[in-house]
Design an enzyme around this catalytic site. Structure first.
Site, PDB file in Angstrom:
ATOM      1  NE  ARG A  24      -2.379  -6.680  15.334  1.00  0.00           N
ATOM      2  CZ  ARG A  24      -1.429  -5.630  15.666  1.00  0.00           C
ATOM      3  NH1 ARG A  24      -1.811  -4.571  16.390  1.00  0.00           N
ATOM      4  NH2 ARG A  24      -0.245  -5.599  15.042  1.00  0.00           N
ATOM      5  CG  ASP A  25      -1.213  -2.428  13.077  1.00  0.00           C
ATOM      6  OD1 ASP A  25      -1.881  -1.545  13.810  1.00  0.00           O
ATOM      7  OD2 ASP A  25       0.053  -1.970  12.461  1.00  0.00           O
ATOM      8  CG  HIS A 218       5.027  -2.638  11.344  1.00  0.00           C
ATOM      9  ND1 HIS A 218       4.015  -3.636  11.594  1.00  0.00           N
ATOM     10  CD2 HIS A 218       4.448  -1.357  11.275  1.00  0.00           C
ATOM     11  CE1 HIS A 218       3.006  -2.967  11.830  1.00  0.00           C
ATOM     12  NE2 HIS A 218       3.070  -1.550  11.653  1.00  0.00           N
ATOM     13  CG  HIS A 220       2.945   3.336  10.983  1.00  0.00           C
ATOM     14  ND1 HIS A 220       2.053   3.591  11.643  1.00  0.00           N
ATOM     15  CD2 HIS A 220       3.068   2.046  11.086  1.00  0.00           C
ATOM     16  CE1 HIS A 220       1.468   2.598  12.342  1.00  0.00           C
ATOM     17  NE2 HIS A 220       2.224   1.834  11.957  1.00  0.00           N
ATOM     18  CB  CYS A 251      -0.058   3.272  16.635  1.00  0.00           C
ATOM     19  SG  CYS A 251       0.185   2.617  18.475  1.00  0.00           S
ATOM     20  CG  ASN A 260      -0.022  -0.072   9.312  1.00  0.00           C
ATOM     21  OD1 ASN A 260       1.037  -0.286  10.304  1.00  0.00           O
ATOM     22  ND2 ASN A 260      -1.020  -0.378   9.804  1.00  0.00           N
TER      23      ASN A 260
END
Length: 311
Positions: A24-25, A218, A220, A251, A260
């Site tokens: 997804r991300d 989470h 980055h 993002c 990520n």
């Protein structure tokens, strides 16, 4: 393979749950449309590698994230995994929740912001307006028996506002938990956090009555700090870490955000610390190499490149 050498640290958790966000991300910001069948195969391969939480898709309006416009087509193709693998999906509002529940989703997530600038850019609302929008979503999801995660972006720094005070983050986290979120994910959306800041925020959240077992992280890797920040969180007792297979993602609403934390890089570190994840690193690496071939470029993960002998 005998590497990495295992040296355990008794101050660290013995097991970590990896919350895999690659499907997804990791894919949401891809410019070329990834076929639904490729996404479904990716999710199946991730689950086969031992990942027990694999974020599947997002039920946002297609015009906002065109790459995920196939949510209704994708979810039925991976639902067979649900008995052994949690398949969370993002839901931005009640309409998104309706779509997800209709397909049998049992794990959903809402996504808030710690800063006003990002709330405006991402949701076209103030922080409090966004929270008000999420409240009925969380209430209805819980009533339907779904597990609800609250993502919180810009916890450590914002491209428009700069450093983000811990108290500001804590206030929004408290609101998300009070409305019924089962867990929170603290996002370093532009990758500016450092270990001391991570420890300070987690301490602030604990002092505000938010226990560590509610919290995931989470990170980055914009400044190469994702692994060191993760280690700081582990030392604080965090046992849920978001990561993206092959280091995919960024993002779309924060142009300075890079990829990520790569799941393989995370697992290499955790393996060396003797921390169990249940994930087969060799199989996961092969999956990321395969996905990189589908996208037509090499994986940015250092571990994937090292283990696959590709530059």
């Amino acid at each position: 393979m005998t590497l990495p050498m295992v040296v355990k640290d008794p101050q660290l958790p013995t097991r970590v749950r990896i919350y895999e966000v690659g499907a997804r991300d990791g894919l949401q910001n891809e410019k070329s449309t990834v076929p639904t069948e490729v996404k479904a195969e990716f999710i199946h391969r991730l689950a086969a590698a031992g990942l027990t939480t694999v974020e599947a898709t997002s039920f946002v309006h297609p015009k906002w994230v065109p790459q995920l416009a196939d949510a209704e087509a994708l979810f039925p193709q991976v639902k067979d995994l649900a008995e052994t693998t949690r398949l969370p999906v993002l839901v931005p509002n009640e309409r998104g929740l309706d779509r997800a529940l209709a397909l049998g989703a049992r794990d959903v997530a809402v996504f808030a912001s710690a800063t006003e600038s990002f709330a405006k850019a991402n949701l076209n609302r103030t922080v409090d307006e966004a929270l008000a929008m999420f409240e009925p979503v969380v209430t209805r999801a819980r009533a339907a028996g779904a597990h609800v995660r609250g993502y919180l972006s810009m916890c450590f720094g914002d491209p428009w506002e700069g450093a983000v005070p811990a108290a500001q983050v804590t206030r929004v986290c408290r609101r998300l938990v009070d409305m019924g979120c089962d867990e929170l994910s603290l996002g370093d959306t532009i990758g500016v956090a450092t270990p001391g800041q991570v420890a300070a925020l987690l301490t602030d959240l604990n002092e505000a009555g938010l226990p560590t077992d509610l919290l995931g992280v989470h990170f980055h890797d914009t400044y190469g700090q994702a692994l060191s920040n993760t280690l700081a969180a582990l030392r604080h007792g965090v046992t849920t870490v978001d990561a993206s297979a092959g280091g995919l993602g960024g993002c779309p609403y924060a142009k300075s955000a890079t990829g990520n934390l790569a799941t393989e890089d995370l697992i290499w570190m955790l393996n060396g610390l003797g921390i169990d994840t249940g994930v087969d690193l060799t199989r996961l690496t092969a999956t990321s190499v395969w996905m990189a071939e589908q996208l037509g470029r090499p994986s940015p993960s250092r571990t994937v490149r090292a283990l696959s002998h590709k530059d």
